[in-house]
Write a protein that holds these residues in place. Structure first.
Motif, PDB file in Angstrom:
ATOM      1  N   PHE A  35       7.034 -25.338  19.807  1.00  0.00           N
ATOM      2  CA  PHE A  35       6.131 -25.828  20.824  1.00  0.00           C
ATOM      3  C   PHE A  35       5.474 -25.304  21.271  1.00  0.00           C
ATOM      4  N   ARG A  36       4.238 -25.196  21.970  1.00  0.00           N
ATOM      5  CA  ARG A  36       3.416 -24.530  22.267  1.00  0.00           C
ATOM      6  C   ARG A  36       3.070 -24.537  24.202  1.00  0.00           C
ATOM      7  N   GLN A  37       2.433 -24.923  25.292  1.00  0.00           N
ATOM      8  CA  GLN A  37       2.308 -25.529  26.153  1.00  0.00           C
ATOM      9  C   GLN A  37       1.299 -24.733  26.914  1.00  0.00           C
ATOM     10  N   ARG A  38       0.190 -24.765  25.872  1.00  0.00           N
ATOM     11  CA  ARG A  38      -1.393 -23.527  26.771  1.00  0.00           C
ATOM     12  C   ARG A  38      -1.664 -24.255  28.076  1.00  0.00           C
ATOM     13  N   LYS A  41      -3.117 -27.670  29.083  1.00  0.00           N
ATOM     14  CA  LYS A  41      -2.952 -28.388  28.331  1.00  0.00           C
ATOM     15  C   LYS A  41      -2.085 -29.451  27.798  1.00  0.00           C
ATOM     16  N   ASP A  42      -2.176 -30.254  26.777  1.00  0.00           N
ATOM     17  CA  ASP A  42      -0.892 -30.759  26.608  1.00  0.00           C
ATOM     18  C   ASP A  42      -0.060 -29.859  25.242  1.00  0.00           C
ATOM     19  N   LEU A  43       1.691 -30.263  25.736  1.00  0.00           N
ATOM     20  CA  LEU A  43       2.409 -29.982  25.056  1.00  0.00           C
ATOM     21  C   LEU A  43       2.375 -30.522  23.104  1.00  0.00           C
ATOM     22  N   GLU A  44       2.202 -29.201  22.471  1.00  0.00           N
ATOM     23  CA  GLU A  44       1.488 -29.505  20.723  1.00  0.00           C
ATOM     24  C   GLU A  44       2.431 -28.990  20.303  1.00  0.00           C
ATOM     25  N   VAL A  45       2.532 -29.655  18.799  1.00  0.00           N
ATOM     26  CA  VAL A  45       4.240 -29.327  18.319  1.00  0.00           C
ATOM     27  C   VAL A  45       3.234 -28.203  17.430  1.00  0.00           C
ATOM     28  N   ILE A  46       3.526 -26.296  17.533  1.00  0.00           N
ATOM     29  CA  ILE A  46       3.169 -25.781  15.884  1.00  0.00           C
ATOM     30  C   ILE A  46       4.159 -25.645  14.981  1.00  0.00           C
ATOM     31  N   GLU A  58       2.357 -26.109  11.380  1.00  0.00           N
ATOM     32  CA  GLU A  58       1.446 -26.539  11.962  1.00  0.00           C
ATOM     33  C   GLU A  58      -0.232 -26.337  10.917  1.00  0.00           C
ATOM     34  N   SER A  60      -3.082 -26.746  12.141  1.00  0.00           N
ATOM     35  CA  SER A  60      -3.940 -25.732  13.079  1.00  0.00           C
ATOM     36  C   SER A  60      -3.708 -24.680  13.524  1.00  0.00           C
TER      37      SER A  60
END
Length: 119
Positions: A35-38, A41-46, A58, A60
């Motif tokens: 996961f990444r937390q920028r 920004k919201d937590l996103e699946v990597i 993913e 992206s």
């Protein structure tokens, strides 16, 4: 527990490899997610990596990121290339109860490792 490492400050266009290693239990039969937390920004699946190394990043980021795992060493890797400032953030991993992706039963999380991309 899970421990991430490999985060650093790099210039745009640089590369990093992050590690997610378990201690006290085996990752061998489990899927692992990144996961990444920028900032802001919201937590996103990597990425999601199955127990036998299938799955991966993913859409992206899949043109720049790849994944691999070393089951005997209980480690899963996130290889990141051509980094941009938009990749700056805290990268964390989590292990699932099962072997498959997408992982729906995450049960152990790491604290994360910080990646900063700037010139």
């Amino acid at each position: 527990r899970l421990v991430e490492s490999g985060g650093d400050s790099v210039q745009p266009g640089g590369s990093l490899t992050l590690s997610c290693q378990s201690s006290g239990f085996s990752l061998r039969a489990r899927a692992v997610m990144w996961f990444r937390q920028r900032p802001g920004k919201d937590l996103e699946v990597i990425a999601c990596v199955t127990s036998n190394g299938n799955g991966g990043p993913e859409d992206s980021v899949k043109d720049r990121f790849t994944t691999s795992r070393d089951n005997p060493d209980n480690t899963v890797y996130l290889h990141m290339n051509n980094l941009t400032p938009e990749d700056t953030g805290n990268y964390s991993c989590a292990v699932d109860r099962t072997w498959a992706c997408p992982a729906a039963s995450l049960e152990i999380w790491g604290q994360g490792t910080l990646v900063t991309v700037s010139s």
